[in-house]
Design a protein around this motif. Structure first.
Motif, PDB file in Angstrom:
ATOM      1  N   PHE A  14       0.559  -1.300   0.087  1.00 12.83           N
ATOM      2  CA  PHE A  14       0.021  -0.199   0.010  1.00 12.83           C
ATOM      3  C   PHE A  14       0.705   1.661   0.063  1.00 12.83           C
ATOM      4  CE2 PHE A  14      -2.769  -3.251   2.790  1.00 12.83           C
ATOM      5  CZ  PHE A  14      -3.764  -3.254   0.922  1.00 12.83           C
ATOM      6  N   GLU A  15       0.651   2.311  -1.011  1.00 10.89           N
ATOM      7  CA  GLU A  15       1.713   3.115  -1.215  1.00 10.89           C
ATOM      8  C   GLU A  15       0.827   4.431   0.722  1.00 10.89           C
ATOM      9  OE1 GLU A  15       1.090   5.124  -4.350  1.00 10.89           O
ATOM     10  OE2 GLU A  15       1.279   4.253  -6.005  1.00 10.89           O
ATOM     11  N   GLN A  16       2.008   4.779   0.842  1.00 11.97           N
ATOM     12  CA  GLN A  16       2.405   5.873   1.918  1.00 11.97           C
ATOM     13  C   GLN A  16       1.300   5.082   3.780  1.00 11.97           C
ATOM     14  OE1 GLN A  16       1.543   9.306   1.017  1.00 11.97           O
ATOM     15  NE2 GLN A  16       1.692   8.610  -0.448  1.00 11.97           N
ATOM     16  N   ARG A  17       1.843   3.942   3.437  1.00 12.12           N
ATOM     17  CA  ARG A  17       2.501   2.837   4.254  1.00 12.12           C
ATOM     18  C   ARG A  17       0.487   2.997   4.409  1.00 12.12           C
ATOM     19  NH1 ARG A  17       7.398   2.333   7.455  1.00 12.12           N
ATOM     20  NH2 ARG A  17       6.102   1.732   8.571  1.00 12.12           N
ATOM     21  N   SER A  18      -0.521   3.252   4.571  1.00 13.77           N
ATOM     22  CA  SER A  18      -2.239   3.185   4.437  1.00 13.77           C
ATOM     23  C   SER A  18      -2.452   2.220   3.747  1.00 13.77           C
ATOM     24  CB  SER A  18      -2.635   4.256   4.786  1.00 13.77           C
ATOM     25  OG  SER A  18      -1.811   5.379   5.125  1.00 13.77           O
ATOM     26  N   TRP A  19      -3.749   2.033   3.728  1.00 12.56           N
ATOM     27  CA  TRP A  19      -4.737   0.865   3.299  1.00 12.56           C
ATOM     28  C   TRP A  19      -5.855   1.981   3.421  1.00 12.56           C
ATOM     29  CZ3 TRP A  19      -6.489  -4.859   4.417  1.00 12.56           C
ATOM     30  CH2 TRP A  19      -7.133  -5.471   3.572  1.00 12.56           C
ATOM     31  N   ILE A  20      -6.830   2.646   2.386  1.00 12.22           N
ATOM     32  CA  ILE A  20      -7.160   3.163   2.314  1.00 12.22           C
ATOM     33  C   ILE A  20      -8.672   2.366   1.485  1.00 12.22           C
ATOM     34  CG2 ILE A  20      -8.743   5.003   0.212  1.00 12.22           C
ATOM     35  CD1 ILE A  20      -6.137   5.550  -0.254  1.00 12.22           C
ATOM     36  N   SER A  21     -10.131   2.279   2.185  1.00 11.34           N
ATOM     37  CA  SER A  21     -11.370   2.152   2.378  1.00 11.34           C
ATOM     38  C   SER A  21     -11.542   1.070   0.632  1.00 11.34           C
ATOM     39  CB  SER A  21     -12.415   2.100   2.558  1.00 11.34           C
ATOM     40  OG  SER A  21     -12.404   3.503   2.533  1.00 11.34           O
ATOM     41  N   THR A  22     -11.620   2.146  -0.030  1.00 14.72           N
ATOM     42  CA  THR A  22     -11.727   2.237  -1.836  1.00 14.72           C
ATOM     43  C   THR A  22     -10.732   1.501  -2.284  1.00 14.72           C
ATOM     44  OG1 THR A  22     -10.313   3.753  -2.415  1.00 14.72           O
ATOM     45  CG2 THR A  22     -12.719   4.355  -1.728  1.00 14.72           C
ATOM     46  N   GLU A  23      -9.529   0.481  -1.893  1.00 11.61           N
ATOM     47  CA  GLU A  23      -8.150  -0.124  -2.511  1.00 11.61           C
ATOM     48  C   GLU A  23      -8.379  -1.811  -1.701  1.00 11.61           C
ATOM     49  OE1 GLU A  23      -3.770   0.171  -2.531  1.00 11.61           O
ATOM     50  OE2 GLU A  23      -5.091   1.130  -1.731  1.00 11.61           O
ATOM     51  N   ASN A  24      -9.122  -3.202  -3.172  1.00 10.02           N
ATOM     52  CA  ASN A  24      -9.188  -4.072  -2.742  1.00 10.02           C
ATOM     53  C   ASN A  24      -8.543  -5.038  -3.779  1.00 10.02           C
ATOM     54  OD1 ASN A  24     -11.726  -3.374  -1.406  1.00 10.02           O
ATOM     55  ND2 ASN A  24     -12.760  -2.735  -3.012  1.00 10.02           N
ATOM     56  N   PRO A  25      -7.260  -5.377  -3.067  1.00 13.13           N
ATOM     57  CA  PRO A  25      -6.404  -5.955  -3.555  1.00 13.13           C
ATOM     58  C   PRO A  25      -6.939  -7.091  -4.125  1.00 13.13           C
ATOM     59  CG  PRO A  25      -5.686  -5.362  -1.726  1.00 13.13           C
ATOM     60  CD  PRO A  25      -6.679  -4.845  -1.360  1.00 13.13           C
ATOM     61  N   GLU A  26      -6.224  -7.545  -5.892  1.00 14.22           N
ATOM     62  CA  GLU A  26      -7.445  -8.610  -6.195  1.00 14.22           C
ATOM     63  C   GLU A  26      -6.285  -9.635  -6.440  1.00 14.22           C
ATOM     64  OE1 GLU A  26      -9.420  -7.637  -9.393  1.00 14.22           O
ATOM     65  OE2 GLU A  26     -11.096  -6.878  -7.875  1.00 14.22           O
ATOM     66  N   PHE A  27      -6.555 -11.356  -6.500  1.00 21.93           N
ATOM     67  CA  PHE A  27      -4.986 -11.549  -7.079  1.00 21.93           C
ATOM     68  C   PHE A  27      -6.220 -12.710  -7.556  1.00 21.93           C
ATOM     69  CE2 PHE A  27      -4.899  -9.944  -2.770  1.00 21.93           C
ATOM     70  CZ  PHE A  27      -3.608  -9.892  -2.317  1.00 21.93           C
ATOM     71  N   ILE A  28      -5.330 -13.286  -8.714  1.00 20.32           N
ATOM     72  CA  ILE A  28      -5.658 -14.667  -9.894  1.00 20.32           C
ATOM     73  C   ILE A  28      -4.363 -15.773  -9.441  1.00 20.32           C
ATOM     74  CG2 ILE A  28      -5.767 -15.156 -12.210  1.00 20.32           C
ATOM     75  CD1 ILE A  28      -7.708 -13.133 -10.840  1.00 20.32           C
ATOM     76  N   ILE A  29      -5.922 -16.248  -8.905  1.00 20.30           N
ATOM     77  CA  ILE A  29      -4.806 -18.461  -8.689  1.00 20.30           C
ATOM     78  C   ILE A  29      -4.622 -19.342  -9.560  1.00 20.30           C
ATOM     79  CG2 ILE A  29      -4.062 -17.582  -5.875  1.00 20.30           C
ATOM     80  CD1 ILE A  29      -6.862 -19.256  -5.209  1.00 20.30           C
ATOM     81  N   SER A  30      -4.004 -19.958  -9.651  1.00 18.18           N
ATOM     82  CA  SER A  30      -4.541 -20.692 -10.615  1.00 18.18           C
ATOM     83  C   SER A  30      -3.948 -22.499 -10.524  1.00 18.18           C
ATOM     84  CB  SER A  30      -3.174 -20.948 -12.625  1.00 18.18           C
ATOM     85  OG  SER A  30      -3.635 -19.717 -13.036  1.00 18.18           O
ATOM     86  N   ILE A  31      -5.636 -22.819 -10.432  1.00 20.10           N
ATOM     87  CA  ILE A  31      -5.596 -24.274  -9.071  1.00 20.10           C
ATOM     88  C   ILE A  31      -4.649 -25.222 -10.945  1.00 20.10           C
ATOM     89  CG2 ILE A  31      -7.208 -25.753  -8.143  1.00 20.10           C
ATOM     90  CD1 ILE A  31      -5.770 -23.132  -6.589  1.00 20.10           C
ATOM     91  N   PRO A  32      -4.519 -25.832 -10.344  1.00 20.80           N
ATOM     92  CA  PRO A  32      -3.525 -27.298 -11.502  1.00 20.80           C
ATOM     93  C   PRO A  32      -4.201 -28.135 -11.034  1.00 20.80           C
ATOM     94  CG  PRO A  32      -1.662 -26.676  -9.318  1.00 20.80           C
ATOM     95  CD  PRO A  32      -2.933 -26.176  -9.088  1.00 20.80           C
ATOM     96  N   ASP A  33      -4.817 -28.576  -9.648  1.00 24.43           N
ATOM     97  CA  ASP A  33      -5.519 -29.611  -9.655  1.00 24.43           C
ATOM     98  C   ASP A  33      -6.996 -29.833  -8.475  1.00 24.43           C
ATOM     99  OD1 ASP A  33      -6.098 -32.700  -8.577  1.00 24.43           O
ATOM    100  OD2 ASP A  33      -4.468 -33.241  -8.249  1.00 24.43           O
TER     101      ASP A  33
END
Length: 158
Positions: A28-47
């Protein structure tokens, strides 16, 4: 020569983590988590026959203003269908003493890893999306440095 030794050590340590299939953190920039910032992660499941543990990672500093962290965890399939949605609270500091929890290696910075789904089986092999949202009663959550996700294969003991 020192650089080669450090590089070798890093590769050797990461190679020992054979259960991890995915791990990524968003700073997070500025060492703060702004409420509108919602990190997304794409994971690949092999099995899809394999069971997985899904964990969240948080990094905070001593500037974090609360003892706990409320956040929402959402898991979606590749078509956007919602598979899991949880509102979770975890403590980053001891609620009575105020002592920081988690592991520290950098002075006033603390790392936390919390299980969210254990022995989870996905419907099919492929891509899935995980989204994290902070649910504190403040727009800007100072002292939050990063949030992330880790997915591990469950290894059955023989």
């Amino acid at each position: 020569m020192r650089i080669l030794i450090v590089l070798f050590f890093c590769v050797a340590v990461s190679a020992c983590d054979s259960t991890r299939i995915y791990e990524k953190n968003t700073d997070f920039e500025q060492r703060s988590w702004i409420s509108t910032e919602n990190p997304e992660f794409i994971i690949s499941i092999p099995d899809h026959n394999q069971s997985y543990n899904i964990k969240v990672n948080f990094r905070n500093s001593l500037d974090y203003p609360k003892a706990n962290l409320y956040y929402q965890f959402i898991l979606q399939d590749s078509l956007g269908g919602q598979l899991e949605k949880k509102l979770i609270t975890n403590f980053l500091f001891n609620e009575k003493s105020g002592e920081p929890l988690g592991s520290s290696g950098l002075g006033d910075i603390f790392d936390h890893q919390f299980p969210v789904l254990e022995n989870y089986k996905f419907n099919y092999a492929g891509d899935y999306k995980i989204q994290l949202s902070q649910f504190m009663r403040m727009d800007t959550l100072s002292g939050m440095l990063s949030a992330g996700v880790r997915v591990e294969r469950v290894v059955e003991n023989d």
